[in-house]
Motif scaffolding. Structure first.
Motif, PDB file in Angstrom:
ATOM      1  N   THR A   1       4.488  14.490  -6.512  1.00  0.00           N
ATOM      2  CA  THR A   1       3.371  14.619  -7.282  1.00  0.00           C
ATOM      3  C   THR A   1       2.925  13.406  -7.868  1.00  0.00           C
ATOM      4  N   ARG A   2       3.145  12.468  -6.918  1.00  0.00           N
ATOM      5  CA  ARG A   2       2.998  11.148  -7.032  1.00  0.00           C
ATOM      6  C   ARG A   2       1.991  11.080  -5.906  1.00  0.00           C
ATOM      7  N   THR A   3       1.342  10.203  -6.300  1.00  0.00           N
ATOM      8  CA  THR A   3      -0.369   9.642  -5.596  1.00  0.00           C
ATOM      9  C   THR A   3      -0.136   7.849  -5.387  1.00  0.00           C
ATOM     10  N   ALA A   4      -0.692   6.874  -4.689  1.00  0.00           N
ATOM     11  CA  ALA A   4      -0.530   5.839  -4.906  1.00  0.00           C
ATOM     12  C   ALA A   4      -1.513   4.697  -5.784  1.00  0.00           C
ATOM     13  N   GLU A   5      -1.638   5.733  -5.583  1.00  0.00           N
ATOM     14  CA  GLU A   5      -2.735   5.305  -7.854  1.00  0.00           C
ATOM     15  C   GLU A   5      -1.629   5.030  -8.254  1.00  0.00           C
TER      16      GLU A   5
END
Length: 182
Positions: free
Chosen positions: A61-65
């Protein structure tokens, strides 16, 4: 042939289980660079079932941001060693089946580099079979007194060669070991 690099957060008394205790120490630029160096040279991730089951919901669920490591974990091919897991739903994941050193050797032949994190049972087997090219221990200045250890009581001894040693803020040491010369 790709190299297999293991990354473990470890206490002074050898505990690697559930390293939530690392949160008390800074994860500064030096450590970020060291871990980033491991992932930058890898085009595959090898995990045991327990670590896969912890990583999949946490990273998927994590993004680069959210975290600069998210693209590596979400986009890289993942291989899960498990005799009980039947399918792996996390993007680009494949279940290899039970531990088989020949399957890992074949994977090393097909990849530029393999990154392993956590996965204590798997790492012990990889070490015993001489499949680890680099063992990256991030040694924290804390003793925990209990928990799963990388090298448990009664395990066969092994000789390794220290290739790199660096100190990070907060007193964390990054120790890199390779196979000992015969």
């Amino acid at each position: 042939m790709g190299s297999l690099k293991v990354h473990e957060f470890i206490s002074l008394d050898g505990v690697i289980e559930a390293p939530v205790w690392t949160a008390d120490y800074p994860f500064g630029p030096q450590m970020m660079e060291a871990v980033g160096g491991l992932t930058a040279t890898s085009d595959a991730i090898l995990l045991g079932r327990h670590t896969y089951e912890m990583f999949a919901p946490a990273w998927s669920t994590r993004t680069a941001e959210d975290d600069p490591g998210a693209p590596f974990f979400n986009e890289t091919a993942k291989y899960v060693v498990s005799s009980t897991l039947e399918k792996a739903d996390w993007n680009n994941s494949t279940v290899l089946g039970p531990y088989d050193p020949e399957a890992v050797r074949e994977l090393k032949q097909r990849t530029q580099g393999i990154y392993v994190s956590g996965s204590a049972t798997l790492v012990r087997a990889l070490l015993a079979d001489g499949l680890v090219d680099e063992l990256h221990l991030f040694l924290y200045p804390v003793t925990l007194g209990q928990g799963q250890r990388l090298f448990p009581e009664g395990a066969d001894g092994q000789k390794l060669a220290l290739t790199t040693c660096e100190r990070f803020e907060g007193g964390v040491a990054h120790l890199v070991y390779g196979p000992a010369a015969d």
